[in-house]
Write a protein that holds these residues in place. Structure first.
Motif, short mmCIF file in Angstrom:
data_model
loop_
_atom_site.label_atom_id
_atom_site.label_comp_id
_atom_site.label_asym_id
_atom_site.label_seq_id
_atom_site.Cartn_x
_atom_site.Cartn_y
_atom_site.Cartn_z
N CYS A 132 -30.86 11.34 -0.15
CA CYS A 132 -30.46 9.94 0.01
C CYS A 132 -31.45 8.97 -0.61
CB CYS A 132 -30.27 9.63 1.50
SG CYS A 132 -31.81 9.65 2.44
N GLY A 133 -32.59 9.47 -1.06
CA GLY A 133 -33.56 8.60 -1.73
C GLY A 133 -34.40 7.78 -0.77
N HIS A 134 -34.28 8.03 0.51
CA HIS A 134 -35.05 7.29 1.51
C HIS A 134 -36.53 7.61 1.38
CE1 HIS A 134 -35.93 5.24 5.21
NE2 HIS A 134 -36.41 6.33 5.78
N LYS A 135 -37.34 6.56 1.26
CA LYS A 135 -38.78 6.77 1.12
C LYS A 135 -39.42 6.86 2.49
CE LYS A 135 -39.61 4.88 -3.43
NZ LYS A 135 -40.03 3.69 -4.19
N ALA B 28 -39.77 10.57 -1.59
CA ALA B 28 -38.41 10.05 -1.47
C ALA B 28 -37.47 11.22 -1.28
CB ALA B 28 -38.04 9.27 -2.72
N CYS B 29 -36.59 11.10 -0.31
CA CYS B 29 -35.63 12.17 -0.03
C CYS B 29 -34.78 12.46 -1.26
CB CYS B 29 -34.75 11.75 1.14
SG CYS B 29 -33.41 12.91 1.46
N LYS B 30 -34.60 13.77 -1.52
CA LYS B 30 -33.82 14.12 -2.71
C LYS B 30 -32.33 13.89 -2.49
CE LYS B 30 -33.86 19.11 -1.66
NZ LYS B 30 -32.59 19.45 -1.07
N ARG C 223 -38.61 19.67 -0.10
CA ARG C 223 -39.81 20.42 -0.40
C ARG C 223 -40.68 19.56 -1.30
NH1 ARG C 223 -38.41 26.28 -1.99
NH2 ARG C 223 -37.69 26.36 0.15
N ILE C 224 -41.86 19.25 -0.82
CA ILE C 224 -42.75 18.40 -1.61
C ILE C 224 -44.09 19.09 -1.78
CG2 ILE C 224 -41.68 16.20 -1.05
CD1 ILE C 224 -43.78 15.88 1.17
N SER C 225 -44.80 18.71 -2.82
CA SER C 225 -46.13 19.28 -3.03
C SER C 225 -47.17 18.20 -2.78
CB SER C 225 -46.27 19.83 -4.44
OG SER C 225 -46.00 18.83 -5.39
N ALA C 226 -48.28 18.62 -2.19
CA ALA C 226 -49.32 17.67 -1.84
C ALA C 226 -50.69 18.26 -2.11
CB ALA C 226 -49.21 17.29 -0.37
#
Ligand SMILES: [Zn+2]
Length: 68
Positions: free
Chosen positions: A61-64, A57-59, A44-47
């Motif tokens: 695995c950290g994949h951007k 970045a994925c929470k 869930r991201i805010s934009a």
């Protein structure tokens, strides 16, 4: 005004300014629910509105990556 009172007043003003800014950032932002392209975890991201692609970045695995 004592030095103590002046310092307290300055701290209060800084706190107020920070609170106002955090409110301004939250307002008008949209939440996007997206899936990580690498591990599939929901994120869930805010934009900001009108922003086409949001980098995050994925929470898990950290994949951007970019969400559409
Ligand atoms: Zn991931």
């Amino acid at each position: 005004m004592s030095k103590q009172a002046m310092r307290e007043e300055a701290e209060r003003l800084i706190k107020e300014a920070m609170e106002k800014r955090s409110v301004a950032v939250k307002q008008g932002q949209t939440r996007i629910e997206t899936k990580c392209g690498k591990c599939g975890a929901p994120n869930r991201i805010s934009a900001a509105p009108g922003q086409g692609r949001v980098e995050y970045a994925c929470k898990e695995c950290g994949h951007k990556q970019k969400a559409l």
